[in-house]
Scaffold this motif. Sequence first.
Motif, PDB file in Angstrom:
ATOM      1  N   UNK A  34       0.825  -1.207   0.000  1.00 13.84           N
ATOM      2  CA  UNK A  34       0.000   0.000   0.000  1.00 13.84           C
ATOM      3  C   UNK A  34       0.863   1.263   0.000  1.00 13.84           C
ATOM      4  N   UNK A  35       1.972   1.204   0.732  1.00 16.37           N
ATOM      5  CA  UNK A  35       2.849   2.372   0.823  1.00 16.37           C
ATOM      6  C   UNK A  35       3.524   2.661  -0.521  1.00 16.37           C
ATOM      7  N   UNK A  36       3.956   1.610  -1.191  1.00 20.52           N
ATOM      8  CA  UNK A  36       4.594   1.798  -2.503  1.00 20.52           C
ATOM      9  C   UNK A  36       3.551   2.244  -3.532  1.00 20.52           C
ATOM     10  N   UNK A  37       2.343   1.687  -3.449  1.00 21.31           N
ATOM     11  CA  UNK A  37       1.283   2.099  -4.384  1.00 21.31           C
ATOM     12  C   UNK A  37       1.007   3.586  -4.221  1.00 21.31           C
ATOM     13  N   UNK A  38       0.989   4.060  -2.983  1.00 20.59           N
ATOM     14  CA  UNK A  38       0.765   5.484  -2.721  1.00 20.59           C
ATOM     15  C   UNK A  38       1.910   6.318  -3.289  1.00 20.59           C
ATOM     16  N   UNK A  39       3.141   5.856  -3.067  1.00 17.14           N
ATOM     17  CA  UNK A  39       4.321   6.569  -3.568  1.00 17.14           C
ATOM     18  C   UNK A  39       4.276   6.690  -5.093  1.00 17.14           C
ATOM     19  N   UNK A  40       3.912   5.587  -5.758  1.00 12.62           N
ATOM     20  CA  UNK A  40       3.848   5.582  -7.224  1.00 12.62           C
ATOM     21  C   UNK A  40       2.806   6.588  -7.714  1.00 12.62           C
ATOM     22  N   UNK A  41       1.669   6.593  -7.030  1.00 17.16           N
ATOM     23  CA  UNK A  41       0.598   7.516  -7.422  1.00 17.16           C
ATOM     24  C   UNK A  41       1.061   8.963  -7.242  1.00 17.16           C
ATOM     25  N   UNK A  42       1.697   9.246  -6.107  1.00 20.18           N
ATOM     26  CA  UNK A  42       2.159  10.619  -5.825  1.00 20.18           C
ATOM     27  C   UNK A  42       3.205  11.060  -6.846  1.00 20.18           C
ATOM     28  N   UNK A  43       4.123  10.143  -7.186  1.00 20.15           N
ATOM     29  CA  UNK A  43       5.184  10.516  -8.127  1.00 20.15           C
ATOM     30  C   UNK A  43       4.610  10.792  -9.514  1.00 20.15           C
ATOM     31  N   UNK A  44       3.692   9.943  -9.952  1.00 20.61           N
ATOM     32  CA  UNK A  44       3.073  10.150 -11.266  1.00 20.61           C
ATOM     33  C   UNK A  44       2.293  11.461 -11.278  1.00 20.61           C
ATOM     34  N   UNK A  45       1.586  11.715 -10.182  1.00 16.32           N
ATOM     35  CA  UNK A  45       0.768  12.917 -10.087  1.00 16.32           C
ATOM     36  C   UNK A  45       1.642  14.176 -10.057  1.00 16.32           C
ATOM     37  N   UNK A  46       2.692  14.148  -9.211  1.00 18.01           N
ATOM     38  CA  UNK A  46       3.579  15.316  -9.100  1.00 18.01           C
ATOM     39  C   UNK A  46       4.309  15.561 -10.415  1.00 18.01           C
ATOM     40  N   UNK A  47       4.767  14.476 -11.046  1.00 18.99           N
ATOM     41  CA  UNK A  47       5.471  14.609 -12.336  1.00 18.99           C
ATOM     42  C   UNK A  47       4.572  15.234 -13.387  1.00 18.99           C
ATOM     43  N   UNK A  48       3.317  14.819 -13.400  1.00 20.52           N
ATOM     44  CA  UNK A  48       2.353  15.369 -14.351  1.00 20.52           C
ATOM     45  C   UNK A  48       2.122  16.854 -14.104  1.00 20.52           C
ATOM     46  N   UNK A  49       1.995  17.218 -12.823  1.00 24.74           N
ATOM     47  CA  UNK A  49       1.768  18.636 -12.481  1.00 24.74           C
ATOM     48  C   UNK A  49       2.958  19.516 -12.835  1.00 24.74           C
ATOM     49  N   UNK A  50       4.163  18.921 -12.776  1.00 25.33           N
ATOM     50  CA  UNK A  50       5.372  19.704 -13.072  1.00 25.33           C
ATOM     51  C   UNK A  50       5.722  19.683 -14.557  1.00 25.33           C
ATOM     52  N   UNK A  51       4.882  19.036 -15.347  1.00 22.22           N
ATOM     53  CA  UNK A  51       5.081  19.033 -16.801  1.00 22.22           C
ATOM     54  C   UNK A  51       6.136  18.050 -17.287  1.00 22.22           C
ATOM     55  N   UNK A  52       6.481  17.075 -16.426  1.00 27.05           N
ATOM     56  CA  UNK A  52       7.450  16.054 -16.851  1.00 27.05           C
ATOM     57  C   UNK A  52       6.806  15.153 -17.898  1.00 27.05           C
ATOM     58  N   UNK A  53       7.595  14.660 -18.845  1.00 23.63           N
ATOM     59  CA  UNK A  53       7.025  13.756 -19.853  1.00 23.63           C
ATOM     60  C   UNK A  53       6.741  12.395 -19.217  1.00 23.63           C
ATOM     61  N   UNK A  54       5.835  11.642 -19.842  1.00 21.29           N
ATOM     62  CA  UNK A  54       5.480  10.315 -19.309  1.00 21.29           C
ATOM     63  C   UNK A  54       6.708   9.409 -19.287  1.00 21.29           C
ATOM     64  N   UNK A  55       7.557   9.513 -20.322  1.00 18.29           N
ATOM     65  CA  UNK A  55       8.763   8.667 -20.367  1.00 18.29           C
ATOM     66  C   UNK A  55       9.702   8.992 -19.208  1.00 18.29           C
ATOM     67  N   UNK A  56       9.840  10.288 -18.909  1.00 21.51           N
ATOM     68  CA  UNK A  56      10.743  10.692 -17.818  1.00 21.51           C
ATOM     69  C   UNK A  56      10.214  10.195 -16.472  1.00 21.51           C
ATOM     70  N   UNK A  57       8.909  10.326 -16.287  1.00 19.24           N
ATOM     71  CA  UNK A  57       8.324   9.861 -15.014  1.00 19.24           C
ATOM     72  C   UNK A  57       8.517   8.352 -14.882  1.00 19.24           C
ATOM     73  N   UNK A  58       8.241   7.631 -15.983  1.00 24.82           N
ATOM     74  CA  UNK A  58       8.383   6.172 -15.955  1.00 24.82           C
ATOM     75  C   UNK A  58       9.828   5.778 -15.652  1.00 24.82           C
ATOM     76  N   UNK A  59      10.781   6.489 -16.283  1.00 21.07           N
ATOM     77  CA  UNK A  59      12.205   6.175 -16.062  1.00 21.07           C
ATOM     78  C   UNK A  59      12.579   6.411 -14.599  1.00 21.07           C
ATOM     79  N   UNK A  60      12.059   7.503 -14.027  1.00 18.14           N
ATOM     80  CA  UNK A  60      12.363   7.801 -12.625  1.00 18.14           C
ATOM     81  C   UNK A  60      11.791   6.736 -11.691  1.00 18.14           C
ATOM     82  N   UNK A  61      10.539   6.351 -11.970  1.00 14.44           N
ATOM     83  CA  UNK A  61       9.891   5.331 -11.121  1.00 14.44           C
ATOM     84  C   UNK A  61      10.669   4.021 -11.209  1.00 14.44           C
TER      85      UNK A  61
END
Lengths: 215, 117
Positions: A34-61
């Motif tokens: 559950x903790x990792x699922x939350x982290x993944x959601x937050x990272x995807x959400x924050x990356x999207x808000x900051x205008x990061x590309x989907x590939x960059x977010x995926x690479x970071x995750x």
Amino acid sequence: MNTWPVALAGSLTRGWVRAYTMGLPARIRAERKEEIASDLWEQASAGGNEGESANAIAAHIFGRAVLGMPIDVAWHLGKLKRDDMQLSNNQKTIVGAFFVLRIATLVFGVLLIIGGITQDWLFNDMSNTIMDLMMVVFMVGPFVAVVGVYAWRRADAEGRSTKNARTLIVVGTLGIAGMAGFMWWTIVGPTIAIGIVAYWANKIGQWRSDPPRLA
Amino acid sequence: MRRKKGSLISVEISILAAFLDLKMRGIEDAHGFLIAKQIKDQQSARMLTSHGTLYKALGRMEKAGWLKSKWEDPVIAAEESRPRRRFYSMTAEGQIAFDGASTPQRNARLTSKNTTS
């Protein structure tokens, strides 16, 4: 944000979490997932808000998950050391060794598949790719059969239907038979390995469902 | 090598430092990703702390009494259509442990704070 690279990186990470928490007490396992699922959601959400590309977010995750793998394995082994597992020291050593072997096989298998297919694509040799994929299916056979044995034991103990477990055993056996047909000499090692692994999987399952009394 | 009881390692100092900075921004409770992001910003790092390193350290620090955690109300998470968060906060023991640390990382952090202020 739900583009496919992010979804894929998230799925791979969640798959890894499922793999390294396997066998731990249900509460610890559920909390980590559950903790990792939350982290993944937050990272995807924050990356999207900051205008990061989907590939960059995926690479970071994916990068975060891969870099943390050795620590995850150490964390799992650390949990085994705790007294709440109710196992003797020898049993903990065997359970730990079994876990490391399983993770090493998983990581090695994934690297082998990625490496082999990438190489074929680079040299544009698709016939080799098909052959490689067939080999992967055959090689996965013993593993699927072992999972089937484990699932059967568990379903039986919990009074559930064993149909899915039996299907896994049949599919795994077909994989083994395919391997035997193509390269019969390779069947000896996996057959011995499947016997050893199935024996210990069963033994460890017994320890965990019915822990022996410690002196 | 077994480390001295009560001493902090690099990642733990970074986590406690992140809590102090978050506290200055009025944030007392932080979930794992927010802590990782704060550490990244503090250190001007390119990548966030790996999942394994971060959550293993958080668990260890909670066990040591430097942090405490609580799970978010599942209703709130469901309303926002996201997984439930686990919020961590620094305890008084955590503050004492951080103040008592004398590692290069802590000194470096204090230096950078003095430079920027």
